[in-house]
Structures are given as C-alpha cells and as structure tokens.
Design a protein around this motif. Sequence first.
Motif, PDB file in Angstrom:
ATOM      1  N   ASP A  31       0.800  -1.225   0.000  1.00 16.96           N
ATOM      2  CA  ASP A  31       0.000   0.000   0.000  1.00 16.96           C
ATOM      3  C   ASP A  31       0.831   1.273   0.000  1.00 16.96           C
ATOM      4  N   GLY A  32       2.132   1.150   0.218  1.00 12.97           N
ATOM      5  CA  GLY A  32       2.996   2.325   0.219  1.00 12.97           C
ATOM      6  C   GLY A  32       3.175   2.924   1.604  1.00 12.97           C
ATOM      7  N   PRO A  33       3.878   4.056   1.675  1.00 11.59           N
ATOM      8  CA  PRO A  33       4.224   4.674   2.953  1.00 11.59           C
ATOM      9  C   PRO A  33       3.002   4.961   3.825  1.00 11.59           C
ATOM     10  N   ALA A  34       3.205   4.863   5.139  1.00  8.14           N
ATOM     11  CA  ALA A  34       2.126   5.104   6.099  1.00  8.14           C
ATOM     12  C   ALA A  34       2.717   5.451   7.454  1.00  8.14           C
ATOM     13  N   THR A  35       1.879   6.027   8.296  1.00  3.68           N
ATOM     14  CA  THR A  35       2.265   6.331   9.675  1.00  3.68           C
ATOM     15  C   THR A  35       1.865   5.163  10.568  1.00  3.68           C
ATOM     16  N   ALA A  36       2.366   5.168  11.793  1.00  9.10           N
ATOM     17  CA  ALA A  36       1.996   4.143  12.763  1.00  9.10           C
ATOM     18  C   ALA A  36       0.500   4.162  13.018  1.00  9.10           C
ATOM     19  N   SER A  37      -0.094   5.345  13.072  1.00  4.87           N
ATOM     20  CA  SER A  37      -1.541   5.457  13.317  1.00  4.87           C
ATOM     21  C   SER A  37      -2.341   4.860  12.165  1.00  4.87           C
ATOM     22  N   GLU A  38      -1.941   5.188  10.934  1.00  2.00           N
ATOM     23  CA  GLU A  38      -2.643   4.648   9.770  1.00  2.00           C
ATOM     24  C   GLU A  38      -2.560   3.117   9.743  1.00  2.00           C
ATOM     25  N   LYS A  42      -5.489  -0.044  10.243  1.00  2.00           N
ATOM     26  CA  LYS A  42      -5.653  -1.144   9.289  1.00  2.00           C
ATOM     27  C   LYS A  42      -5.576  -2.516   9.951  1.00  2.00           C
ATOM     28  N   VAL A  43      -4.718  -2.640  10.969  1.00  2.00           N
ATOM     29  CA  VAL A  43      -4.517  -3.955  11.592  1.00  2.00           C
ATOM     30  C   VAL A  43      -5.219  -4.104  12.935  1.00  2.00           C
ATOM     31  N   GLY A  44      -5.920  -3.057  13.371  1.00  2.00           N
ATOM     32  CA  GLY A  44      -6.654  -3.135  14.632  1.00  2.00           C
ATOM     33  C   GLY A  44      -5.765  -3.108  15.855  1.00  2.00           C
ATOM     34  N   GLU A  45      -4.659  -2.362  15.790  1.00  2.00           N
ATOM     35  CA  GLU A  45      -3.721  -2.235  16.916  1.00  2.00           C
ATOM     36  C   GLU A  45      -3.570  -0.765  17.272  1.00  2.00           C
ATOM     37  N   SER A  46      -3.075  -0.501  18.468  1.00  2.00           N
ATOM     38  CA  SER A  46      -2.827   0.882  18.879  1.00  2.00           C
ATOM     39  C   SER A  46      -1.616   1.429  18.131  1.00  2.00           C
ATOM     40  N   SER A  47      -1.568   2.748  18.021  1.00  2.00           N
ATOM     41  CA  SER A  47      -0.416   3.353  17.349  1.00  2.00           C
ATOM     42  C   SER A  47       0.858   3.118  18.168  1.00  2.00           C
ATOM     43  N   SER A  49       1.606   0.339  19.784  1.00  2.00           N
ATOM     44  CA  SER A  49       2.064  -1.000  19.421  1.00  2.00           C
ATOM     45  C   SER A  49       2.695  -0.995  18.028  1.00  2.00           C
ATOM     46  N   THR A  50       2.030  -0.367  17.075  1.00  2.00           N
ATOM     47  CA  THR A  50       2.592  -0.352  15.730  1.00  2.00           C
ATOM     48  C   THR A  50       3.881   0.453  15.688  1.00  2.00           C
ATOM     49  N   SER A  51       3.963   1.537  16.480  1.00  2.00           N
ATOM     50  CA  SER A  51       5.204   2.331  16.524  1.00  2.00           C
ATOM     51  C   SER A  51       6.370   1.480  17.002  1.00  2.00           C
ATOM     52  N   TYR A  52       6.149   0.703  18.063  1.00  2.00           N
ATOM     53  CA  TYR A  52       7.211  -0.156  18.591  1.00  2.00           C
ATOM     54  C   TYR A  52       7.691  -1.133  17.507  1.00  2.00           C
ATOM     55  N   HIS A  53       6.753  -1.801  16.847  1.00  2.00           N
ATOM     56  CA  HIS A  53       7.134  -2.803  15.852  1.00  2.00           C
ATOM     57  C   HIS A  53       7.752  -2.168  14.610  1.00  2.00           C
ATOM     58  N   LEU A  54       7.320  -0.968  14.260  1.00  2.00           N
ATOM     59  CA  LEU A  54       7.960  -0.258  13.152  1.00  2.00           C
ATOM     60  C   LEU A  54       9.401   0.101  13.491  1.00  2.00           C
ATOM     61  N   ARG A  55       9.646   0.501  14.731  1.00  2.00           N
ATOM     62  CA  ARG A  55      11.034   0.799  15.139  1.00  2.00           C
ATOM     63  C   ARG A  55      11.901  -0.451  15.065  1.00  2.00           C
ATOM     64  N   GLU A  56      11.341  -1.608  15.404  1.00  2.00           N
ATOM     65  CA  GLU A  56      12.090  -2.866  15.293  1.00  2.00           C
ATOM     66  C   GLU A  56      12.391  -3.184  13.820  1.00  2.00           C
ATOM     67  N   LEU A  57      11.412  -2.991  12.952  1.00  2.00           N
ATOM     68  CA  LEU A  57      11.660  -3.216  11.524  1.00  2.00           C
ATOM     69  C   LEU A  57      12.719  -2.254  10.995  1.00  2.00           C
TER      70      LEU A  57
END
Length: 188
Positions: A31-38, A42-47, A49-57
């Motif tokens: 889908d291309g670039p996105a923020t943690a909130s976006e 999409k995945v039904g998680e808090s921003s 949680s997604t922020s943490y996993h994005l930092r790991e990636l």
Amino acid sequence: MMEQYKISDPRVLKAVSHPLRVRLLGLLRSDGPATASELGRKVGESSGSTSYHLRELFKFGFIEEDDDRRDGRERRWRARHDYTSWDAGELSATAEGREAVRIMHLRQGEFVGRVMGEFDPDGWSRDWVDVAGMSDHIVSLPPAGVREFNDRAAQLLRELAAKYAGDPEARQVSAWHGAVPRSTEEGS
C-alpha cells in the motif's frame, strides 16, 4: 527489477517473523508509505504497538523514514525492499537458524490463510471469482526440480506483470507458489 533483502542472520529472520511485523511490512510494501496510526487502524492495533514494531523493523533494515511526509507530527515509513529472501539451508546450519526458518514458514502459512479467508466473492466480477483460489499438486521432484519450479514461477510472474502493466482491469493480487516434501507417513 525487484529489490530484495537477503537475510543471512537468524536473529534478523526471527525479528521480522513476528506476526504483527510481517503484516506491517507487507502493508508498507503493498500500500505504500504510512504512519503508525494509519497502520494501526488497518490492523486493529494501537499506534503505540505499531510504533514499537515499526522501530524494530527499522532497526533491522526492513523499513526507512519516508521523506515525503504529509505533516511534521508523525513519521511516515516505507519499505526499503520489494521482498525478503533467505537461504533456508544456510540458516538451518544452527539450532537458532532452524527455529527462525520454522517460525517464518509458519508465518507464511498464516498469511496465506488470512488472505484467502479475507477474500469474499461478493462484489467481484465473475472473471475475478473464477480465477481466485488455490490448487495443490502432488508430484515427485528432486530438490533441483523444486528449485527450477520456483525460479520459473517467479520469472513467469515478472513477465506477466510487465505484459499487463497499465491494463485497466489489473489489480494487486497475492500470488503464491511453494513446495515442501511430504513425509513418508503422509498418505499411507
């Protein structure tokens, strides 16, 4: 030409095999670039949680900040590579590597199951409904034959993507191919 990220460290493979990280990376690729909130929506998680996993990636080199931000308040992320690969034989030389490969194979199967389960024929044309789905074939092949199958299937997909680029009926599709040897006990 698709750019790949070839993993040779089992810790990196294990890091990306986390279920949420696999989904986030897949969404950034498709889908291309996105923020943690976006992504969180999409995945039904808090921003958080997604922020943490994005930092790991990011830490393991799978994603990077997108310079083309919508606003300065939130980071936008993008995938650095079109796909990820690894040499299962090389990684399986250690117990840690075998475990990482096993976990990633499980994640791949979960992904295929989730995508197939999300497909609802309602709202799609008869042409799309007719071609959507999977089949399985049981054949006898040596490792060289499976390698040839994988290489030729990947090449065919690249050729077809180029041939139909710009076709008004073209849509992103998830296409899989794979093969695993059956144990001698199966089907007995």
